[in-house]
Enzyme design. Structure first.
Site, short mmCIF file in Angstrom:
data_model
loop_
_atom_site.label_atom_id
_atom_site.label_comp_id
_atom_site.label_asym_id
_atom_site.label_seq_id
_atom_site.Cartn_x
_atom_site.Cartn_y
_atom_site.Cartn_z
N GLU A 173 -39.84 -76.39 30.15
CA GLU A 173 -38.69 -77.29 29.92
C GLU A 173 -39.10 -78.65 29.36
O GLU A 173 -38.72 -79.70 29.88
CB GLU A 173 -37.90 -77.46 31.22
CG GLU A 173 -37.39 -76.13 31.76
CD GLU A 173 -36.71 -76.24 33.12
OE1 GLU A 173 -36.65 -77.35 33.68
OE2 GLU A 173 -36.25 -75.21 33.62
N ASN A 213 -41.87 -71.89 28.41
CA ASN A 213 -40.64 -71.41 29.05
C ASN A 213 -39.56 -72.49 29.02
O ASN A 213 -39.84 -73.65 29.31
CB ASN A 213 -40.98 -71.06 30.51
CG ASN A 213 -39.90 -70.30 31.24
OD1 ASN A 213 -39.46 -69.25 30.75
ND2 ASN A 213 -39.48 -70.79 32.39
N HIS A 250 -30.23 -68.58 31.33
CA HIS A 250 -29.26 -68.95 32.36
C HIS A 250 -27.90 -69.07 31.68
O HIS A 250 -27.56 -70.10 31.09
CB HIS A 250 -29.62 -70.30 32.98
CG HIS A 250 -30.80 -70.26 33.88
ND1 HIS A 250 -30.81 -69.53 35.06
CD2 HIS A 250 -32.01 -70.87 33.81
CE1 HIS A 250 -31.98 -69.69 35.66
NE2 HIS A 250 -32.73 -70.49 34.92
N GLU A 279 -35.36 -65.88 33.42
CA GLU A 279 -34.62 -66.37 34.60
C GLU A 279 -33.15 -66.02 34.49
O GLU A 279 -32.27 -66.85 34.73
CB GLU A 279 -34.79 -67.89 34.73
CG GLU A 279 -36.24 -68.34 34.82
CD GLU A 279 -36.39 -69.84 34.98
OE1 GLU A 279 -35.38 -70.52 35.28
OE2 GLU A 279 -37.52 -70.33 34.81
N ASP A 281 -29.39 -65.21 34.74
CA ASP A 281 -28.20 -65.12 35.59
C ASP A 281 -26.99 -65.45 34.73
O ASP A 281 -27.11 -66.15 33.72
CB ASP A 281 -28.29 -66.00 36.84
CG ASP A 281 -28.82 -67.40 36.61
OD1 ASP A 281 -28.74 -67.90 35.46
OD2 ASP A 281 -29.32 -68.02 37.56
O1 G3I Z 1 -37.13 -75.67 51.15
C1 G3I Z 1 -36.41 -76.88 51.24
C2 G3I Z 1 -35.75 -77.02 52.56
O2 G3I Z 1 -36.72 -77.07 53.58
C3 G3I Z 1 -34.91 -78.28 52.57
O3 G3I Z 1 -34.23 -78.37 53.75
C4 G3I Z 1 -33.94 -78.26 51.44
C5 G3I Z 1 -33.14 -79.54 51.36
O4 G3I Z 1 -32.58 -79.72 50.10
O5 G3I Z 1 -34.63 -78.09 50.22
C6 G3I Z 1 -35.38 -76.90 50.15
O6 G3I Z 1 -36.02 -76.86 48.90
C7 G3I Z 1 -35.21 -76.53 47.81
C8 G3I Z 1 -35.83 -75.35 47.10
O7 G3I Z 1 -35.11 -75.06 45.93
C9 G3I Z 1 -35.86 -74.08 47.96
O8 G3I Z 1 -34.56 -73.69 48.26
C10 G3I Z 1 -35.14 -77.72 46.88
O9 G3I Z 1 -34.44 -78.78 47.50
C11 G3I Z 1 -34.45 -77.34 45.61
O10 G3I Z 1 -34.58 -78.41 44.69
C12 G3I Z 1 -35.11 -76.13 45.01
O11 G3I Z 1 -34.42 -75.75 43.88
C13 G3I Z 1 -35.11 -74.93 42.98
C14 G3I Z 1 -35.07 -75.57 41.60
O12 G3I Z 1 -35.70 -74.71 40.68
C15 G3I Z 1 -35.80 -76.90 41.59
O13 G3I Z 1 -35.91 -77.40 40.30
C16 G3I Z 1 -34.43 -73.58 42.95
O14 G3I Z 1 -34.65 -72.91 44.21
C17 G3I Z 1 -35.02 -72.73 41.83
O15 G3I Z 1 -34.24 -71.58 41.68
C18 G3I Z 1 -34.99 -73.50 40.54
O16 G3I Z 1 -35.58 -72.73 39.55
C19 G3I Z 1 -35.57 -73.28 38.24
C20 G3I Z 1 -36.81 -72.81 37.53
O17 G3I Z 1 -37.95 -73.14 38.27
C21 G3I Z 1 -36.90 -73.41 36.14
N1 G3I Z 1 -35.70 -73.14 35.39
C22 G3I Z 1 -34.45 -73.52 36.04
C23 G3I Z 1 -34.35 -72.87 37.40
C24 G3I Z 1 -33.02 -73.17 38.05
O18 G3I Z 1 -32.88 -74.53 38.30
#
Ligand code: G3I
Length: 499
Positions: A173, A213, A250, A279, A281
């Site tokens: 990105e 990516n 996406h 990725e 969806d």
């Molecule tokens: O694990 C913690 C948890 O302990 C805490 O309580 C909670 C509070 O917000 O956060 C949790 O972590 C989160 C994590 O996902 C696991 O669920 C983060 O806040 C959250 O920011 C994170 O989001 C991820 C996101 O990337 C971050 O940029 C998404 O799961 C994940 O699906 C997403 O994936 C990205 C790809 O890497 C790149 N392309 C876009 C895609 C979607 O955004």
């Protein structure tokens, strides 16, 4: 990774010494005779899972996995059954893998890696250099200090997973919607940061495919797509190492499948890189968009696979849009069927067509007899009738093995041991020099590692314990190199241990 069938990769046969030629000529009378029958193409048989259906055309179908959900048996059962490529949703990102500078933590990443590989699934690495999900210490860095931290991070993480992954999203990105570079602390280190990341990555793990990516690069006429395209074009023209482009795909949050998606895929591929949907969806899991994006990939030979960004709707980062193939209860949705049907109607890969050609000798259908747990003999190729041979009877570590007319010499005598090694000359092992598609197969001093362990399967394939890939030859000729490649069920990947 290349979607081109391994059997079609032409190379010049290796030259042989006069001594070896004479040995072979003398042994001609004992060459094994194989029964050759016409092979019936099986390309239209419907597969019942996404991974198996994609494999019919040499592709994979993957999902993102969250380590925290692996204990949910509904989740892990669907994931293991349906998918054959796994991406860690968050666990291999910089904040997870290097929480403190110089202190790497692979516990969650390894949990996913081990879960996947114990089930024979392959793994994509995601991601090494990204403006988001940087650990706090990295966010505050800039200039040469950050540049060095990026290089150290790539070396540390890729070193840990060296030889184990199918691909890495090296840079994620890095572009704005208008095709210019995204302003970030990494961009602030100099415009060459992306190529430095890729050069560092190639040196850190020469066997893994290196991908750029991004999201919103699916529409060919969009500025961001063009910006990324120009970068890949520039990298290829200057020899910056890059193997693949991941289109995140996406189609959520207001995005939808563009009519020119296939043009985008084929245009990137024409630059000499593989493409993958990394990725996927889709808002409300539109069946027409899911089947359309699947068909676009199937129509582009170098589109090597599709990964959806989660298993069930409840696992999605955008769960309110119900964008995945399984509902929150684990039931397959209509979109699942539309994808499966598209995969099952795919045209067979060129390798499958070639294998079925009457001009190519083939073998009987795979037998269902149990594979040997040990034994001694020649490894005879089902397609070629030729044997796996150590050229010039070399005993040097690193000598690549090949196909050659069968003989009774020691350089074709393999012992399958109870520890799954295939030994030659007593102390040299059949050894995979890497785990990716196309990795070389050589002899090397036996060392007990998994790249020297092989499963002799009842269908005639020989799979590497480390890679899960099949021993594979790209032609039937004398001198054809042996490699590992995604298993495809064809005769160029079947061998028998024949005494
Ligand atoms: O694990 C913690 C948890 O302990 C805490 O309580 C909670 C509070 O917000 O956060 C949790 O972590 C989160 C994590 O996902 C696991 O669920 C983060 O806040 C959250 O920011 C994170 O989001 C991820 C996101 O990337 C971050 O940029 C998404 O799961 C994940 O699906 C997403 O994936 C990205 C790809 O890497 C790149 N392309 C876009 C895609 C979607 O955004």
């Amino acid at each position: 990774m290349t979607a081109l069938p391994s059997v079609h990769r032409g190379r010049n046969p290796q030259k042989r010494s006069p001594i070896h030629k004479a040995l072979l000529a003398g042994a001609a009378g004992v060459v094994a005779t194989l029964t050759v029958v016409a092979m019936i193409p099986n390309a239209n048989a419907a597969a019942s899972t996404l991974g198996a259906a994609a494999a019919q055309s040499g592709r994979y179908f993957g999902t993102a996995i969250a380590a925290s959900r692996l204990g949910d048996s509904t989740y892990s059962t669907i994931a293991a059954r349906e998918f054959n490529m796994i991406t860690a949703e968050n666990e291999m990102k910089p904040d997870a893998t290097q929480p403190n500078r110089g202190q790497f933590n692979f516990s969650s990443g390894d949990q996913i890696y081990n879960w996947a590989t114990q089930r024979g699934l392959k793994v994509r690495g995601h991601t090494l250099a990204w403006h988001a999900q940087q650990p706090g210490w990295m966010q505050s860095l800039s200039g040469s200090n950050l540049r060095q931290a990026m290089i150290d991070h790539i070396n540390g993480v890729m070193g840990h997973y060296r030889g184990k992954l199918a691909a890495w999203d090296v840079v994620n990105e890095a572009f704005n919607e208008d095709g210019s570079r995204r302003s970030s602390n990494l961009q602030g280190t100099g415009n060459d940061w992306i190529e430095v990341a890729f050069r560092t990555a190639r040196a850190a793990d020469p066997g893994v495919k290196l991908c750029y990516n991004d999201y919103n690069i699916e529409n060919w006429s969009y500025g961001k797509t063009q910006g990324v395209y120009r970068m890949i074009q520039d990298f290829k023209s200057r020899g910056v190492p890059i193997d693949c482009v991941g289109l995140q795909t996406h189609f959520t949050g207001g995005s939808s499948l563009p009519g020119n998606f296939q043009t985008t895929l084929s245009s990137f591929a024409a630059l000499g890189v593989d493409v993958a949907l990394t990725e996927v969806d889709v808002t409300n899991a539109s069946t027409s968009q899911y089947s359309g994006l699947t068909q676009a990939c199937l129509n582009v030979p170098r589109c090597i696979g599709i990964t959806v960004w989660g298993v069930r709707d409840s696992d999605s980062w955008r769960s309110s849009e119900s964008p995945l193939l399984f509902n929150s209860g684990g039931g397959a949705k209509a979109a699942y069927t539309s994808v499966l049907n598209a995969l099952n109607s795919a045209t067979p890969t060129p390798s499958q067509s070639a294998t079925a050609s009457p001009s190519v000798p083939s073998s009987p259908a795979p037998s269902s007899s149990p594979p040997p747990s040990s034994g001694v003999g020649r490894l005879v190729g089902a397609q070629s009738g030729r044997c796996i041979d150590v050229p010039n009877a070399s005993q040097n570590n690193g000598t690549r093995v090949q196909l050659y007319d069968c003989n009774t010499q020691a350089n074709q005598q393999w012992t399958y041991t109870s520890s799954k090694q295939l030994t030659v000359y007593g102390n040299k092992c059949l050894d995979a020099a890497g785990s990716g598609n196309g990795s070389e197969i050589q002899i090397y001093s036996c060392n007990g590692q998994t790249n020297q362990q092989w499963n002799l399967n009842s269908n005639g394939t020989i799979t590497g314990v480390q890679s899960g890939r099949c021993l594979d030859v790209w032609s039937t000729a004398n001198g054809a190199r042996v490699q590992i490649y995604d298993c495809n069920g064809q005769a160029n990947q079947r061998f028998s241990l024949t005494s």
